[in-house]
Design a protein around this motif. Structure first.
Motif, short mmCIF file in Angstrom:
data_model
loop_
_atom_site.label_atom_id
_atom_site.label_comp_id
_atom_site.label_asym_id
_atom_site.label_seq_id
_atom_site.Cartn_x
_atom_site.Cartn_y
_atom_site.Cartn_z
N GLU A 189 -2.47 -0.13 1.03
CA GLU A 189 -1.88 -1.26 1.93
C GLU A 189 -2.88 -2.41 2.00
O GLU A 189 -2.56 -3.42 1.74
CB GLU A 189 -1.37 -0.79 3.39
N ALA A 190 -4.15 -1.91 2.20
CA ALA A 190 -5.14 -3.01 2.39
C ALA A 190 -5.67 -3.66 1.05
O ALA A 190 -5.78 -4.73 1.13
CB ALA A 190 -6.43 -2.31 3.17
N ALA A 191 -5.66 -2.64 -0.03
CA ALA A 191 -6.33 -3.08 -1.17
C ALA A 191 -4.95 -3.90 -1.94
O ALA A 191 -5.57 -4.83 -2.72
CB ALA A 191 -6.84 -1.79 -1.85
N TRP A 192 -4.14 -3.02 -2.00
CA TRP A 192 -3.06 -3.78 -3.15
C TRP A 192 -1.58 -4.38 -2.33
O TRP A 192 -0.92 -4.77 -3.05
CB TRP A 192 -2.49 -2.60 -3.96
N GLY A 193 -1.88 -4.17 -0.94
CA GLY A 193 -0.73 -5.17 -0.31
C GLY A 193 0.49 -3.99 -0.26
O GLY A 193 1.47 -4.92 0.23
N ARG A 194 0.55 -2.86 -0.59
CA ARG A 194 1.65 -2.15 -0.70
C ARG A 194 1.30 -0.58 -0.37
O ARG A 194 0.07 -0.14 -1.01
CB ARG A 194 2.87 -2.14 -1.57
N ALA A 195 1.81 0.05 0.54
CA ALA A 195 1.40 1.39 1.16
C ALA A 195 1.86 2.31 -0.11
O ALA A 195 0.92 3.23 -0.45
CB ALA A 195 1.82 1.71 2.39
#
Ligand code: HEM
Lengths: 327, 539
Positions: free
Chosen positions: A255-261
């Motif tokens: 979620e933090a790195a790619w914007g989706r969990a």
């Protein structure tokens, strides 16, 4: 430092190999349970060291002579087994040294690529095996299979996956890297160890059911099936929540790195598949109507999906998880 | 939603009143089948197998370009696969059917079990079986210290057993956590799924490139995204109105060319009119409250100044896209559709439009061939461009890529190449008609994903309870013990010689139960003094 690490890996492989041979000797020589009944361990050391031709004995009756001979070879077997266990411990120490020096060389946790990943997972497997051995010495003969797995995986890592030490790319510089990857590695190591008694159980259970064809004959001198099955379950039950946590941590990081969990990237998909399969194993094991060997097969399939995730996905698919360092 | 509804069952209303209604029986049977463990297992496996094509075949949601490639490479197979949803496996009917069935089965399994468990929690531990010696664990204590039922119960309670005393019998049970944990785990699974559903209904996201500089600011409307997707319950008007301007983008590289740090600094114009400056990076997104902004990529947009044959100047700062090599070689297009408008007539000549396509190299090599950058940072920036003049095909109404020239125009001869050249920073290229192109510099750009995912908190909480439940379920152990006190035989002179019989029953696999039982019996034998000593020893 990195060269030292590479040397330690080589030595560790050799040590596992020697341990494996020693286990094989144990295997060839005799039956562990008879030994345990026959005499306490201390005395057996002496008997084994005596070696062939060391003593001259007068055969009393043929029956007792045979019994003595059996006892003697059993004693040697036990000695070989104990030596194997100690060498395995030595190998694991070298192996740990390799992991640590690799980390020092890279100035980070040594889990940045597939080579380091395999190196650490196998170490977890070996260390966990030593713990199992400590608690249940009667399972020692499984060591033959475990050391075989170690030799194969480490040699494969050396030959096919090896990469030079490089720093992490920005995407991996996060404390979630440590949390996610360390738990994945830990769980994978336990699953790796878990598949050894699982396969051993499948062979042994066949043997106990009276099968005498090829793979089952290997199980002639394995510990009893019920104990193997229980160990299989214990290891999987231990690893599964850790694996679950690791996947959740991966999702939080994603979620933090790619914007989706969760985005069904190939590695995520296979993690999902492994999770579902292992969940299936735990369910199957808890269902009385499902036979134990069916359940155990599911655990083996679960391990195959983990292998698929590690090797298959890194080699065949490209996803966001392209950190393996192999092309 | 349940499968039961799907069954071709006879309408129950008009059905004759019989003792066993076959339709109802069928319903009940199918429900029982569905909620059985065996079915759950099969569904679990189906789910695992169904996920496999999602990793083997390219997926639209993950990588739409790959899907298009697949269509080109397998023109026969691809449409057929597409028909059965193979490129959107995780949204396909069959995948959904499996997990909906699984969750129905799950709910059908949880509900009765929850009811039973609540009942069990309320109930007193059951009475002792007649013959304790038949239980897996059994012991007889003669003249123990805790000889009356209440004293035994006290010992057990101290060890956190749930205890009840019936006459001269003590029943105790422990390990309810196992079932509690198990239920919590399964309920959490449902909650995770609900979180996913919530996110897909009420969530939205969009991706775009943001070139630095105030002229290139972007405001959060649907049209401003290169690619956007809104959940079915979200309207374009629901998007929170904020604007972002990229002030600065920093990237550090190691000598090997590997990136070691990215940092984007943006100005945020918030819906309430206030403005703030914020930084974000890979792994630390910009959290705006109404949405999160994630840094996905970066690159350079060459600034190209074209002066047409009438002397009018236009500037393009179109972002060039990375080709995927490690050293940030980029390719792209700078189009000047308004070039060569006759200043006298103000008329646009459709066949006098101009465009350039080619490469941008942040670090160009010192000598030809100029095909790949040598380093991802800008050490020796250069563009390698081909010039085209003619009709760009922009008016045809067919939406084209802004990163590529329309190949149909070129092949039909309407757009002609008129030369190519490598330009270093500040260099100027004079074309055959006297017009010039100057490579002025570059602007950094970032690729961002803006996303609102409402179900996430719920999923996170559900994941936490899932783990807790899982551990309770795997590691707790349910077991029962009973103690029966036989008072001293009548006429016996001593008072302390009553007999205590104990039995233990592990209700789940529990290898350590024999030890625990032995300890318990020992504790009863000396009235829990062991406990006390142990506790004092701790202090
Ligand atoms: C939805 C989230 C995620 C899931 C389910 C997931 C799953 C997994 C699994 C199952 C493994 C171990 C098996 C293997 O490596 O073959 C793994 C390894 C790894 N993951 Fe993830 N992951 C997730 C997110 C992330 C993120 C966000 C990153 C980094 C940005 C990451 C980086 C890694 C690395 C470095 C490894 C080990 C090295 C390697 O396999 O080459 N993962 N992940």
């Amino acid at each position: 430092m990195s060269a030292l690490s590479d040397q330690l890996v080589t030595f560790a492989i050799l040590a596992y190999l020697v341990a494996m041979i020693s286990h094989a000797v144990e295997y060839a020589l005799g039956n562990a349970r008879k030994v345990a009944v026959a005499a306490p361990a201390r005395e057996l050391v002496g008997a084994g060291v005596g070696g062939p031709g060391g003593t001259v004995e007068e055969p009393a009756t043929p029956a007792t002579a045979a019994a003595t001979r059996a006892e003697r070879s059993a004693a040697r077997a036990a000695l070989a087994g104990r030596i194997a266990a100690w060498i395995t411990a030595l190998a694991a120490a070298l192996h740990l040294g390799a992991v640590v020096t690799r980390g020092i060389a890279a100035e980070r946790m040594p889990w940045g690529n597939m080579y380091e990943f395999v190196l650490t997972v196998t170490w977890i497997g070996a260390a966990a095996w030593l713990v199992v051995l400590w608690k249940q010495p009667s399972l020692r003969r499984l060591g033959l299979f475990l050391t075989l797995v170690m030799v194969l995986l480490l040699a494969f890592a050396e030959l096919k996956l090896y990469v030079q030490v490089v720093p992490l790319m920005p995407a991996l510089q996060s404390y979630w890297f440590i949390i996610h990857v360390s738990t994945i590695i830990f769980a994978s190591g336990i699953f790796l160890l878990g598949v050894v008694p699982a396969v051993a159980y499948l062979m042994r259970a066949g043997w106990e059911r009276g099968k005498r064809s090829f793979p089952y004959t290997l199980a002639r001198r394995l510990p009893a099936a019920a104990g193997l099955e229980r160990l299989t379950f214990t290891l999987h039950a231990f690893a599964f929540p850790i694996f679950t946590f690791a996947v959740i941590a991966g999702a939080i990081w994603a979620e933090a790195a790619w914007g989706r969990a969760w985005g069904w990237d190939p590695k995520e998909t296979w993690a999902f598949i492994s999770w579902v399969v292992y969940a299936g194993y735990l369910h199957a094991r808890a269902t009385p109507s499902v036979k134990r060997n069916v359940a155990t097969w599911i655990a083996v399939v679960g391990f195959l999906t983990m292998l698929m995730n590690l090797f298959g996905v890194n080699f065949f698919f490209t996803g966001l998880h392209s950190y393996a360092g192999v092309n | 939603m349940t499968t039961v509804d799907d069954r071709p069952a006879a309408p129950p209303a008009g059905a004759p009143r019989r003792r066993v209604n076959p339709a109802l029986a069928l319903l009940r049977n199918s429900w029982r089948q569905l909620t059985s463990m065996r079915t759950a297992l099969i569904l679990l496996f189906l789910l695992a197998i169904a996920a496999i094509p999602g990793s083997v075949l390219p997926q639209r949601g993950v990588n739409p370009e790959k899907v298009n490639e697949y269509f080109v490479d397998h023109p026969d197979l691809a449409p057929r696969l597409d028909q059965i949803g193979m490129f959107e496996v995780f949204g396909s009917v069959w995948f959904s059917a499996i997990y909906l069935l699984l969750f129905t089965s799950l709910v059908g399994c949880i509900l009765p079990r929850a009811r039973d468990h609540v009942r069990a929690l309320r109930m007193r531990p059951p009475a002792a079986p007649k013959r304790l010696e038949r239980l897996p664990q059994h012991a007889v204590l003669e003249a123990p210290a805790a000889a009356d039922p209440e004293a035994i119960a006290a010992v057990l309670r101290r060890r956190r057993w749930r205890v009840t005393v019936r006459g001269n019998e003590v029943s105790a049970e422990k390990g309810y956590l196992k079932e509690t944990g198990n239920l919590l785990f399964h309920v959490s699974l449902v909650a995770v799924l609900l979180g996913v559903a919530l996110g897909s209904w009420y969530g939205w996201h969009g991706n775009r490139i943001l070139v630095s500089g105030a002229d290139n600011a972007f405001c959060n409307t649907r049209q401003q995204y290169a690619e956007a997707s809104l959940g079915p319950r979200v309207d374009s008007a629901d998007l929170p109105p904020f604007c972002l301007t990229l002030d600065k983008f920093e990237a550090d590289y190691l000598a090997s060319g590997q990136a070691s740090r990215y940092w984007a600094t943006v100005r945020v114009d918030q819906p309430d009119g206030s403005t703030r400056t914020a930084g974000f990076s890979v792994n630390s997104p910009l959290r705006l409250g109404s949405a999160n902004v994630y840094l996905l990529g970066n690159g350079y947009a060459p600034i190209l100044k074209y002066t047409d044959k009438y002397g009018r100047t236009q500037t393009s700062t179109a972002p060039f896209l990375r080709t995927g090599d490690a050293n940030a070689t980029e390719e792209g297009v700078a189009a000047f559709p308004d070039a060569n408008v006759d200043p006298k007539t103000g008329q646009r000549a459709a066949d006098q439009q101009v465009a350039f396509d080619g490469l941008y190299l942040p670090t160009a090599p010192d000598s030809a061939p100029f095909v790949a950058s040598q380093f991802p940072a800008e050490r020796n920036p250069a563009v390698v461009l081909a010039a085209y003049r003619g009709n760009l095909g922009l008016d045809a109404g067919i939406p084209g890529s802004v990163y590529q020239l329309d190949q149909r125009q070129i092949s039909s001869g309407k757009l002609k190449q008129i030369g190519d050249k490598k330009l270093g920073l500040g260099e100027k290229w004079t074309l055959d008609d006297g017009s010039t192109l100057e490579f002025v510099g570059t602007q950094p750009y970032i690729t961002i994903s803006v996303r609102h995912a409402p179900g996430q908190t719920m999923m996170l909480v559900a994941c936490a309870t899932l783990l807790l439940g899982l551990m309770g379920s795997l590691f707790a152990r349910r077991r029962r013990v009973w103690f029966r006190v036989t008072p001293p035989a009548s006429g016996s002179p001593t008072s302390g010689s009553s007999l205590v019989e104990a039995g233990g029953l592990p209700r789940t696999e529990h290898p350590g139960f024999a030890d625990e039982f032995a300890q318990l019996v020992a504790a009863v034998g000396d009235d829990g003094r062991d406990d006390q000593r142990a506790r004092e020893g701790d202090e």
